[in-house]
Design a protein around this motif. Structure first.
Motif, PDB file in Angstrom:
ATOM      1  N   ALA A 187       0.783  -1.131   0.109  1.00  0.00           N
ATOM      2  CA  ALA A 187      -0.120   0.145   0.074  1.00  0.00           C
ATOM      3  C   ALA A 187       0.981   1.203  -0.094  1.00  0.00           C
ATOM      4  O   ALA A 187       0.789   2.226  -0.571  1.00  0.00           O
ATOM      5  N   ALA A 188       1.904   1.001   0.746  1.00  0.00           N
ATOM      6  CA  ALA A 188       2.740   2.214   0.905  1.00  0.00           C
ATOM      7  C   ALA A 188       3.486   2.624  -0.463  1.00  0.00           C
ATOM      8  O   ALA A 188       3.667   3.802  -0.879  1.00  0.00           O
ATOM      9  N   ARG A 189       4.017   1.696  -1.105  1.00  0.00           N
ATOM     10  CA  ARG A 189       4.601   1.672  -2.328  1.00  0.00           C
ATOM     11  C   ARG A 189       3.745   2.350  -3.581  1.00  0.00           C
ATOM     12  O   ARG A 189       4.166   2.999  -4.434  1.00  0.00           O
ATOM     13  N   LEU A 190       2.403   2.049  -3.287  1.00  0.00           N
ATOM     14  CA  LEU A 190       1.246   2.702  -4.057  1.00  0.00           C
ATOM     15  C   LEU A 190       0.836   3.973  -3.663  1.00  0.00           C
ATOM     16  O   LEU A 190      -0.130   4.628  -4.295  1.00  0.00           O
ATOM     17  N   SER A 191       1.275   4.501  -2.665  1.00  0.00           N
ATOM     18  CA  SER A 191       0.793   5.750  -1.663  1.00  0.00           C
ATOM     19  C   SER A 191      -0.881   5.712  -1.678  1.00  0.00           C
ATOM     20  O   SER A 191      -1.440   6.580  -1.833  1.00  0.00           O
ATOM     21  N   LEU A 192      -1.289   4.415  -1.325  1.00  0.00           N
ATOM     22  CA  LEU A 192      -2.632   4.402  -0.931  1.00  0.00           C
ATOM     23  C   LEU A 192      -2.721   3.992   0.727  1.00  0.00           C
ATOM     24  O   LEU A 192      -1.805   3.348   1.324  1.00  0.00           O
ATOM     25  N   ALA A 193      -4.217   4.438   1.203  1.00  0.00           N
ATOM     26  CA  ALA A 193      -4.504   3.909   2.486  1.00  0.00           C
ATOM     27  C   ALA A 193      -4.481   2.557   2.392  1.00  0.00           C
ATOM     28  O   ALA A 193      -4.659   1.720   1.422  1.00  0.00           O
ATOM     29  N   TYR A 194      -4.537   1.885   3.789  1.00  0.00           N
ATOM     30  CA  TYR A 194      -4.499   0.579   3.891  1.00  0.00           C
ATOM     31  C   TYR A 194      -5.545  -0.095   4.680  1.00  0.00           C
ATOM     32  O   TYR A 194      -5.887   0.486   5.875  1.00  0.00           O
ATOM     33  N   GLU A 195      -6.177  -1.093   4.229  1.00  0.00           N
ATOM     34  CA  GLU A 195      -7.286  -1.810   5.247  1.00  0.00           C
ATOM     35  C   GLU A 195      -6.891  -3.311   5.212  1.00  0.00           C
ATOM     36  O   GLU A 195      -6.602  -3.842   3.943  1.00  0.00           O
ATOM     37  N   ARG A 196      -7.266  -3.974   6.089  1.00  0.00           N
ATOM     38  CA  ARG A 196      -7.035  -5.650   6.147  1.00  0.00           C
ATOM     39  C   ARG A 196      -8.360  -6.168   6.557  1.00  0.00           C
ATOM     40  O   ARG A 196      -8.947  -5.854   7.720  1.00  0.00           O
ATOM     41  N   ARG A 197      -8.815  -7.179   5.728  1.00  0.00           N
ATOM     42  CA  ARG A 197      -9.976  -7.958   6.284  1.00  0.00           C
ATOM     43  C   ARG A 197      -9.466  -9.252   6.063  1.00  0.00           C
ATOM     44  O   ARG A 197      -9.221  -9.954   5.297  1.00  0.00           O
ATOM     45  N   VAL A 198      -9.797 -10.185   7.291  1.00  0.00           N
ATOM     46  CA  VAL A 198      -9.801 -11.518   7.165  1.00  0.00           C
ATOM     47  C   VAL A 198     -10.895 -12.279   6.746  1.00  0.00           C
ATOM     48  O   VAL A 198     -11.932 -12.200   7.353  1.00  0.00           O
ATOM     49  N   THR A 199     -10.766 -12.826   5.353  1.00  0.00           N
ATOM     50  CA  THR A 199     -11.942 -13.402   4.735  1.00  0.00           C
ATOM     51  C   THR A 199     -11.819 -14.935   5.025  1.00  0.00           C
ATOM     52  O   THR A 199     -12.796 -15.567   4.664  1.00  0.00           O
ATOM     53  N   GLY A 200     -10.849 -15.500   5.385  1.00  0.00           N
ATOM     54  CA  GLY A 200     -10.689 -16.699   5.342  1.00  0.00           C
ATOM     55  C   GLY A 200     -11.072 -17.459   3.797  1.00  0.00           C
ATOM     56  O   GLY A 200     -10.486 -16.685   3.078  1.00  0.00           O
ATOM     57  N   TYR A 201     -11.564 -18.570   3.489  1.00  0.00           N
ATOM     58  CA  TYR A 201     -11.539 -19.024   2.215  1.00  0.00           C
ATOM     59  C   TYR A 201     -12.860 -18.748   1.391  1.00  0.00           C
ATOM     60  O   TYR A 201     -13.149 -18.895   0.180  1.00  0.00           O
ATOM     61  N   GLY A 202     -13.730 -17.838   2.289  1.00  0.00           N
ATOM     62  CA  GLY A 202     -15.125 -17.501   1.892  1.00  0.00           C
ATOM     63  C   GLY A 202     -15.784 -18.530   0.991  1.00  0.00           C
ATOM     64  O   GLY A 202     -15.824 -19.709   1.459  1.00  0.00           O
ATOM     65  N   ASP A 203     -16.396 -18.248  -0.119  1.00  0.00           N
ATOM     66  CA  ASP A 203     -17.171 -18.990  -0.973  1.00  0.00           C
ATOM     67  C   ASP A 203     -16.529 -20.195  -1.405  1.00  0.00           C
ATOM     68  O   ASP A 203     -17.116 -21.346  -1.947  1.00  0.00           O
ATOM     69  N   LEU A 204     -15.275 -20.190  -1.465  1.00  0.00           N
ATOM     70  CA  LEU A 204     -14.386 -21.348  -2.041  1.00  0.00           C
ATOM     71  C   LEU A 204     -14.547 -22.798  -1.420  1.00  0.00           C
ATOM     72  O   LEU A 204     -14.715 -23.837  -1.944  1.00  0.00           O
ATOM     73  N   THR A 205     -14.581 -22.526  -0.036  1.00  0.00           N
ATOM     74  CA  THR A 205     -14.973 -23.898   0.793  1.00  0.00           C
ATOM     75  C   THR A 205     -16.097 -24.525   0.501  1.00  0.00           C
ATOM     76  O   THR A 205     -16.166 -25.827   0.232  1.00  0.00           O
ATOM     77  N   GLN A 206     -17.304 -23.992   0.360  1.00  0.00           N
ATOM     78  CA  GLN A 206     -18.589 -24.473   0.031  1.00  0.00           C
ATOM     79  C   GLN A 206     -18.658 -24.837  -1.518  1.00  0.00           C
ATOM     80  O   GLN A 206     -19.084 -26.091  -1.801  1.00  0.00           O
ATOM     81  N   ALA A 207     -17.855 -24.355  -2.305  1.00  0.00           N
ATOM     82  CA  ALA A 207     -17.866 -24.558  -3.781  1.00  0.00           C
ATOM     83  C   ALA A 207     -17.254 -26.127  -3.874  1.00  0.00           C
ATOM     84  O   ALA A 207     -17.377 -26.735  -4.786  1.00  0.00           O
ATOM     85  N   LEU A 208     -16.229 -25.890  -3.307  1.00  0.00           N
ATOM     86  CA  LEU A 208     -15.176 -27.324  -3.326  1.00  0.00           C
ATOM     87  C   LEU A 208     -16.090 -28.402  -2.576  1.00  0.00           C
ATOM     88  O   LEU A 208     -15.854 -29.350  -3.228  1.00  0.00           O
ATOM     89  N   ARG A 209     -16.550 -28.108  -1.605  1.00  0.00           N
ATOM     90  CA  ARG A 209     -17.425 -29.176  -0.974  1.00  0.00           C
ATOM     91  C   ARG A 209     -18.345 -29.662  -1.816  1.00  0.00           C
ATOM     92  O   ARG A 209     -18.750 -30.745  -1.843  1.00  0.00           O
ATOM     93  N   ASP A 210     -19.276 -28.904  -2.199  1.00  0.00           N
ATOM     94  CA  ASP A 210     -19.975 -29.233  -3.266  1.00  0.00           C
ATOM     95  C   ASP A 210     -19.622 -30.231  -4.575  1.00  0.00           C
ATOM     96  O   ASP A 210     -20.268 -31.019  -5.047  1.00  0.00           O
ATOM     97  N   ALA A 211     -18.623 -29.598  -5.045  1.00  0.00           N
ATOM     98  CA  ALA A 211     -17.710 -30.383  -6.011  1.00  0.00           C
ATOM     99  C   ALA A 211     -17.515 -31.767  -5.781  1.00  0.00           C
ATOM    100  O   ALA A 211     -17.497 -32.789  -6.270  1.00  0.00           O
ATOM    101  N   VAL A 212     -16.914 -31.812  -4.618  1.00  0.00           N
ATOM    102  CA  VAL A 212     -16.421 -33.313  -4.054  1.00  0.00           C
ATOM    103  C   VAL A 212     -17.489 -33.951  -3.588  1.00  0.00           C
ATOM    104  O   VAL A 212     -17.570 -35.438  -4.013  1.00  0.00           O
ATOM    105  N   SER A 213     -18.622 -33.537  -3.157  1.00  0.00           N
ATOM    106  CA  SER A 213     -19.642 -34.452  -2.725  1.00  0.00           C
ATOM    107  C   SER A 213     -20.470 -34.790  -3.915  1.00  0.00           C
ATOM    108  O   SER A 213     -21.281 -35.875  -3.822  1.00  0.00           O
ATOM    109  N   GLY A 214     -20.569 -33.973  -4.830  1.00  0.00           N
ATOM    110  CA  GLY A 214     -21.412 -34.096  -6.138  1.00  0.00           C
ATOM    111  C   GLY A 214     -20.840 -35.340  -6.900  1.00  0.00           C
ATOM    112  O   GLY A 214     -21.547 -35.979  -7.404  1.00  0.00           O
ATOM    113  N   ALA A 215     -19.435 -35.546  -6.704  1.00  0.00           N
ATOM    114  CA  ALA A 215     -18.901 -36.609  -7.394  1.00  0.00           C
ATOM    115  C   ALA A 215     -19.046 -37.982  -6.722  1.00  0.00           C
ATOM    116  O   ALA A 215     -18.725 -38.949  -7.080  1.00  0.00           O
TER     117      ALA A 215
END
Length: 215
Positions: A187-215
């Motif tokens: 952020a500093a290199r781009l001269s931008l303000a900074y914000e951090r959000r911990v998202t974890g894996y978000g929707d990826l978790t359910q998407a993979l779970r569905d793909a694995v269980s569907g098979a």
């Protein structure tokens, strides 16, 4: 299992091990997250093949690369799940996956599905001046931002390209103070303000779970 090297994921991807019934055909930028979810959930029948993450520098190449991989690996697996969002292909990847008869992750890009597609869409109107990074992109900032945009040799381009941005938002998949510090430095290199959000894996978790269980 030994974690794949980020530089190799960027330029070479990660080869499937030909084990399991379901193949996750993914962007190299998602390898660590998919492997973590596989280990945490005991998905022994899930295999992973990653295309080079730097395909994102040429989004028009992604549909053909995905199609070639699907055709190569289809005989060896019961199903293939494409772990790419639209990723700048303008709907072409989704259309190609539909033609190939394979499912893919929903969302416009990984920032969205990591944050949660619904949450990202709700925030989008108010964050038009935000620039996003994920864990992988923090670690590979030079390869995906600094060098491709020419900032290494022409720092005067930073203001031209980022002058209308206001902040860098780091969407963190893991809670790592070292990555937080690196993201702040980006952020500093781009001269931008900074914000951090911990998202974890978000929707990826359910998407993979569905793909694995569907098979």
């Amino acid at each position: 299992m030994t974690q794949p090297d980020d530089a190799r994921l960027t330029s070479d991807g990660l080869s499937a091990r030909s084990g399991g019934k379901v193949l996750a055909l993914a962007c190299g930028a998602l390898a660590h997250e998919i492997l973590a979810l596989k280990a945490a959930n005991g998905w022994t029948h899930l295999d992973l093949h990653c295309l080079p993450a730097n395909l994102h520098l040429w989004p028009n190449r992604i549909p053909d690369a995905v199609e070639a991989a699907v055709e190569k690996f289809r005989p060896a697996y019961d199903s293939i799940f494409v772990v790419y969002a639209d990723c700048g292909t303008g709907g072409l990847l989704q259309a190609r996956c539909a033609t190939l008869g394979v499912e893919m992750v929903e969302g416009p890009h990984c920032y969205s599905f990591f944050a949660g597609n619904a949450d990202f869409a709700e925030r989008a109107e108010h964050e038009i001046t935000s620039f996003y990074l994920t864990d992988f992109l923090v670690k590979q900032f030079d390869a995906f931002v600094w060098k491709p945009m020419g900032f290494e040799k022409h720092p005067e381009l930073i203001q031209m390209m980022f002058g209308n941005y206001e902040k860098l938002v780091y969407l963190a998949q893991i809670d790592d103070p070292a990555l937080d510090a690196r993201a702040q430095a980006c952020a500093a290199r781009l001269s931008l303000a900074y914000e951090r959000r911990v998202t974890g894996y978000g929707d990826l978790t359910q998407a993979l779970r569905d793909a694995v269980s569907g098979a």
